[in-house]
Design a protein around this motif. Structure first.
Motif, PDB file in Angstrom:
ATOM      1  N   GLY A 164       0.816  -1.192   0.000  1.00 54.97           N
ATOM      2  CA  GLY A 164       0.000   0.000   0.000  1.00 54.97           C
ATOM      3  C   GLY A 164       0.855   1.248   0.000  1.00 54.97           C
ATOM      4  N   VAL A 165       0.367   2.306  -0.611  1.00 58.59           N
ATOM      5  CA  VAL A 165       1.067   3.595  -0.690  1.00 58.59           C
ATOM      6  C   VAL A 165       0.088   4.702  -0.324  1.00 58.59           C
ATOM      7  CG1 VAL A 165       2.316   5.214  -2.165  1.00 58.59           C
ATOM      8  CG2 VAL A 165       2.612   2.747  -2.482  1.00 58.59           C
ATOM      9  N   ALA A 166       0.579   5.697   0.481  1.00 54.47           N
ATOM     10  CA  ALA A 166      -0.262   6.825   0.889  1.00 54.47           C
ATOM     11  C   ALA A 166       0.526   8.112   0.729  1.00 54.47           C
ATOM     12  CB  ALA A 166      -0.720   6.654   2.323  1.00 54.47           C
ATOM     13  N   GLN A 167      -0.203   9.221   0.533  1.00 52.22           N
ATOM     14  CA  GLN A 167       0.413  10.538   0.378  1.00 52.22           C
ATOM     15  C   GLN A 167      -0.219  11.505   1.372  1.00 52.22           C
ATOM     16  OE1 GLN A 167      -0.093  12.365  -3.464  1.00 52.22           O
ATOM     17  NE2 GLN A 167       1.658  13.758  -3.166  1.00 52.22           N
ATOM     18  N   THR A 168       0.664  12.274   2.072  1.00 55.22           N
ATOM     19  CA  THR A 168       0.179  13.270   3.034  1.00 55.22           C
ATOM     20  C   THR A 168       0.827  14.614   2.739  1.00 55.22           C
ATOM     21  OG1 THR A 168       1.933  12.739   4.624  1.00 55.22           O
ATOM     22  CG2 THR A 168      -0.161  11.535   4.836  1.00 55.22           C
ATOM     23  N   ASN A 169       0.177  15.694   3.145  1.00 58.54           N
ATOM     24  CA  ASN A 169       0.682  17.061   2.961  1.00 58.54           C
ATOM     25  C   ASN A 169       0.338  17.844   4.208  1.00 58.54           C
ATOM     26  OD1 ASN A 169       1.625  19.483   2.046  1.00 58.54           O
ATOM     27  ND2 ASN A 169       0.284  19.594   0.258  1.00 58.54           N
ATOM     28  N   THR A 170       1.343  18.008   5.119  1.00 56.92           N
ATOM     29  CA  THR A 170       1.131  18.706   6.384  1.00 56.92           C
ATOM     30  C   THR A 170       2.195  19.768   6.556  1.00 56.92           C
ATOM     31  OG1 THR A 170       2.506  17.139   7.614  1.00 56.92           O
ATOM     32  CG2 THR A 170       0.138  16.633   7.414  1.00 56.92           C
ATOM     33  N   ALA A 171       1.974  20.646   7.542  1.00 57.64           N
ATOM     34  CA  ALA A 171       2.918  21.728   7.812  1.00 57.64           C
ATOM     35  C   ALA A 171       4.238  21.181   8.338  1.00 57.64           C
ATOM     36  CB  ALA A 171       2.302  22.706   8.809  1.00 57.64           C
ATOM     37  N   ASP A 172       4.173  20.120   9.156  1.00 54.47           N
ATOM     38  CA  ASP A 172       5.397  19.556   9.735  1.00 54.47           C
ATOM     39  C   ASP A 172       6.188  18.751   8.723  1.00 54.47           C
ATOM     40  OD1 ASP A 172       4.786  20.693  12.160  1.00 54.47           O
ATOM     41  OD2 ASP A 172       3.726  18.915  12.902  1.00 54.47           O
ATOM     42  N   PHE A 173       5.481  18.005   7.875  1.00 55.04           N
ATOM     43  CA  PHE A 173       6.150  17.093   6.954  1.00 55.04           C
ATOM     44  C   PHE A 173       6.266  17.644   5.550  1.00 55.04           C
ATOM     45  CE2 PHE A 173       4.610  14.234  10.242  1.00 55.04           C
ATOM     46  CZ  PHE A 173       5.687  13.413  10.448  1.00 55.04           C
ATOM     47  N   GLY A 174       5.309  18.476   5.189  1.00 53.28           N
ATOM     48  CA  GLY A 174       5.201  18.857   3.789  1.00 53.28           C
ATOM     49  C   GLY A 174       4.514  17.746   3.020  1.00 53.28           C
ATOM     50  N   GLU A 175       4.807  17.641   1.758  1.00 54.95           N
ATOM     51  CA  GLU A 175       4.195  16.598   0.931  1.00 54.95           C
ATOM     52  C   GLU A 175       5.099  15.368   0.959  1.00 54.95           C
ATOM     53  OE1 GLU A 175       2.593  15.947  -3.652  1.00 54.95           O
ATOM     54  OE2 GLU A 175       3.002  17.965  -2.877  1.00 54.95           O
ATOM     55  N   VAL A 176       4.531  14.269   1.495  1.00 56.84           N
ATOM     56  CA  VAL A 176       5.312  13.051   1.681  1.00 56.84           C
ATOM     57  C   VAL A 176       4.519  11.866   1.131  1.00 56.84           C
ATOM     58  CG1 VAL A 176       6.440  11.512   3.337  1.00 56.84           C
ATOM     59  CG2 VAL A 176       6.387  13.984   3.752  1.00 56.84           C
ATOM     60  N   VAL A 177       5.242  10.980   0.444  1.00 52.35           N
ATOM     61  CA  VAL A 177       4.663   9.711  -0.005  1.00 52.35           C
ATOM     62  C   VAL A 177       5.189   8.610   0.915  1.00 52.35           C
ATOM     63  CG1 VAL A 177       4.523   8.039  -1.877  1.00 52.35           C
ATOM     64  CG2 VAL A 177       4.471  10.494  -2.380  1.00 52.35           C
ATOM     65  N   TRP A 178       4.223   7.833   1.501  1.00 53.38           N
ATOM     66  CA  TRP A 178       4.565   6.775   2.454  1.00 53.38           C
ATOM     67  C   TRP A 178       4.393   5.412   1.764  1.00 53.38           C
ATOM     68  CZ3 TRP A 178       5.782   8.338   7.511  1.00 53.38           C
ATOM     69  CH2 TRP A 178       5.493   9.660   7.819  1.00 53.38           C
ATOM     70  N   ASP A 179       5.488   4.612   1.783  1.00 51.04           N
ATOM     71  CA  ASP A 179       5.368   3.246   1.276  1.00 51.04           C
ATOM     72  C   ASP A 179       5.580   2.271   2.430  1.00 51.04           C
ATOM     73  OD1 ASP A 179       8.053   3.246   1.785  1.00 51.04           O
ATOM     74  OD2 ASP A 179       8.681   3.153  -0.314  1.00 51.04           O
ATOM     75  N   VAL A 180       5.617   0.994   2.141  1.00 52.12           N
ATOM     76  CA  VAL A 180       5.628  -0.028   3.182  1.00 52.12           C
ATOM     77  C   VAL A 180       6.854   0.075   4.072  1.00 52.12           C
ATOM     78  CG1 VAL A 180       6.755  -1.734   1.697  1.00 52.12           C
ATOM     79  CG2 VAL A 180       5.300  -2.497   3.597  1.00 52.12           C
ATOM     80  N   VAL A 181       7.987   0.550   3.551  1.00 54.06           N
ATOM     81  CA  VAL A 181       9.196   0.684   4.371  1.00 54.06           C
ATOM     82  C   VAL A 181       9.017   1.769   5.421  1.00 54.06           C
ATOM     83  CG1 VAL A 181      11.672   1.160   4.328  1.00 54.06           C
ATOM     84  CG2 VAL A 181      10.619  -0.109   2.453  1.00 54.06           C
ATOM     85  N   ASP A 182       8.209   2.793   5.113  1.00 59.26           N
ATOM     86  CA  ASP A 182       8.004   3.909   6.039  1.00 59.26           C
ATOM     87  C   ASP A 182       7.020   3.552   7.166  1.00 59.26           C
ATOM     88  OD1 ASP A 182       9.664   5.648   4.524  1.00 59.26           O
ATOM     89  OD2 ASP A 182       8.011   5.930   3.100  1.00 59.26           O
TER      90      ASP A 182
END
Length: 558
Positions: A65-83
């Protein structure tokens, strides 16, 4: 016999009483039929005819599974299984769903967080080298400002110290509910040398590429959507993703390895394992910390992650059964004892008010054989004005006439025993008019008894006032008639010499007992002849010296 002392040549068996009754016979077979039906149902329902072996298994998992987030602390980040799934434990896997991030930490000195450190006003409030399990570092002994209003002890630690206490809401990776996990479960039953895995033999690669587990449509698909797993445990994924939790994936193998009923398929179920309600205010959920290190301008730095997530524990249960003639014989043997319930119930039924007292008495006499203790002497009493035989306990102080009975038993008709003797009578004796004695004792009811100093000889032929039994027409015919007594003695011993009065007197006693008590007495009680009858016999057949031994415990009157 040489083996007799060791009872090697003896065999013992139970005595049975057969009651000829349509009601009891029908009830017995009806109860036995019900018991047989229950035994057969339990045999088939619980498969008691099988021997069983427990499962031995191994589990491996693969999360995708893969997810994408965009927050003030992280910015735009793509999360894969290793994360989001950094480590894999035995029979379990972890999926991170929320984070608290502390960036650019470096080794240095900084004020402790008030929640963990020690509040201070001066340096004297801080102790150099002190640390505890709640602190983030080691105190330097200096009191510094944490903010405008608060001072805390300075510590040597990774600075800045993590300050945020509560995770973000909603969770950063709520989209993790769409992630999938492939569970590979290999099982073995060593006793039957049977091996199988949850990826069934008829499943091909094309099916695995598109299938997702569904209890109704795809119950044997080994690929699971995480949101469906949490929902199957009756939880809301968005809520549990904030602080984390523990979800159990249960795989149950209930296998029947018989040739005609061969079946061995996995069954999946889900439940939450951690106590969410009781732990809501005290260490809720599941979290752990990890860091990612890097070097900036020659100085080692790190980014600290406090990860909240869901741990999925895969638990495998199961057993396999196969027909075994040994187990079937053991089950049949263990259930045969249930038929004893029929005997217990019918015995209890006979002893209740459902049956007459006469039937209960006859059944008890035939079924139970009483053996008296040597210290306890039971005697039988038969009154002419009662159609019952009393069994009483001998008393050393109270006269036998006044002792209350332990039990009452109906008299048995023994007229057939005297039929042969009656045929030899040619001239019957007439009834004797026995005159009551003016000096009869107080316990006498017929007025013909004589005083006696032994309590067990103080017995009258009646329990209430009335005529004496000796005045009956049958008494002289059956008890006193010399021809009857001689014929009875010769019938028993054809070569007996009939020249002693003692022989006729003793046989007159036996004749009276046979007339009034029958061949046997209830509960093996000693029959007692009333005083009036005893003296009537003694007057007819007196002793030469005029002395009589009287009633003894182990013999009749003499």
């Amino acid at each position: 016999v040489p083996c007799r002392p060791l009872n090697l040549c003896e065999y013992e068996t139970s005595k049975l009483v057969r009651i000829k009754s349509v009601k009891l016979g029908s009830l017995k077979w009806a109860l036995n039929g019900v018991i047989l039906l229950v035994i057969c149902i339990m045999l088939l329902w619980n498969k008691e005819y099988q021997e069983y072996d427990l499962v031995v298994s191994s589990v491996t998992t693969k999360v995708k599974g893969v997810a994408q987030t965009n927050t003030a602390d992280f910015g735009e980040v793509v999360w894969d299984v290793v994360d989001y799934s950094p480590n894999e434990e035995k029979n379990s896997f972890f999926v991170a769903t929320n984070f608290i991030v502390t960036k650019k930490q470096k080794q240095g000195k900084c004020p402790e967080v008030p929640h963990y450190g020690t509040l201070c006003r001066t340096d004297n409030d801080c102790k150099k080298g002190l640390w505890d399990i709640r602190s983030h570092g080691v105190q330097t002994g200096v009191c510094v400002k944490f903010d405008v209003t608060t001072k805390t002890c300075e510590v040597s630690a990774w600075c800045p110290i993590e300050n945020t206490k509560k995770p973000p809401r909603p969770a950063l990776l709520t989209s993790a509910e769409n992630f999938t996990v492939l569970i590979k479960n290999n099982i073995r039953f060593p006793a039957f040398n049977f091996i199988r895995r949850n990826i069934l033999p008829e499943v091909d690669g094309n099916y695995l590429k598109k299938c997702i587990y569904n209890q109704r449509t795809d119950p044997y698909c080994p690929i699971f959507r995480l949101g469906d797993v949490v929902q199957g445990a009756r939880e809301n994924f968005a809520d549990i993703a904030v602080e984390g939790g523990v979800i159990g994936i249960q795989i149950n193998w209930d296998c029947d390895l018989n040739r005609f009923f061969n079946s061995c398929l996995p069954k999946y179920s889900f439940r939450r394992l951690d106590e969410k309600e009781s732990n809501r205010t005290l260490y809720p959920g599941l979290n752990f910390r990890f860091a990612r290190y890097y070097t900036e301008n020659g100085v080692e730095s790190r980014t600290l992650y406090k990860a909240f997530g869901i741990r999925f524990d895969v638990m495998v249960f199961g057993k396999a059964g196969k027909f075994s003639i040994v187990q079937l014989i053991i089950y049949i043997g263990s259930t045969l004892s249930y038929y004893a319930l029929t005997t217990v119930f019918i015995d209890w039924l006979i002893g209740t008010s459902c049956y007459s007292k006469e039937s209960q008495q006859v059944y008890s006499e035939r079924k139970y054989e009483s053996v008296q203790d040597r210290q306890e002497c039971l005697v039988g009493v038969s009154f002419v004005d009662e159609n019952q035989i009393r069994v009483v306990k001998q008393s050393k102080k109270k006269s036998l006439q006044e002792v209350k009975p332990l039990s009452l038993h109906p008299r048995k008709d023994v007229s057939s025993n005297l039929r042969t003797v009656m045929k030899v009578l040619q001239n019957g004796a007439e009834s004797q008019n026995q005159e009551p004695k003016t000096s009869s004792p107080s316990w006498c009811q017929c007025g013909c008894c004589r005083p006696s100093g032994s309590p067990h000889e103080q017995l009258c032929c009646r329990c209430g006032r009335g005529r004496c039994l000796t005045s009956s027409v049958l008494f002289p015919k059956l008890v006193l008639n010399r021809s009857v007594l001689q014929t009875a003695l010769l019938y028993r011993d054809p070569l007996a010499e009939l020249h002693e009065e003692a022989q006729l007197r003793h046989w007159a006693y036996a004749q009276y007992i046979s007339w009034r008590f029958g061949d046997t007495t209830p509960r093996d009680a000693i029959p007692v002849i009333p005083s009036c009858c005893v003296w009537q016999i003694r007057d007819e057949y007196p002793s030469q010296d005029g002395k009589y031994s009287g009633l003894r415990i182990l013999s009749l009157q003499n």
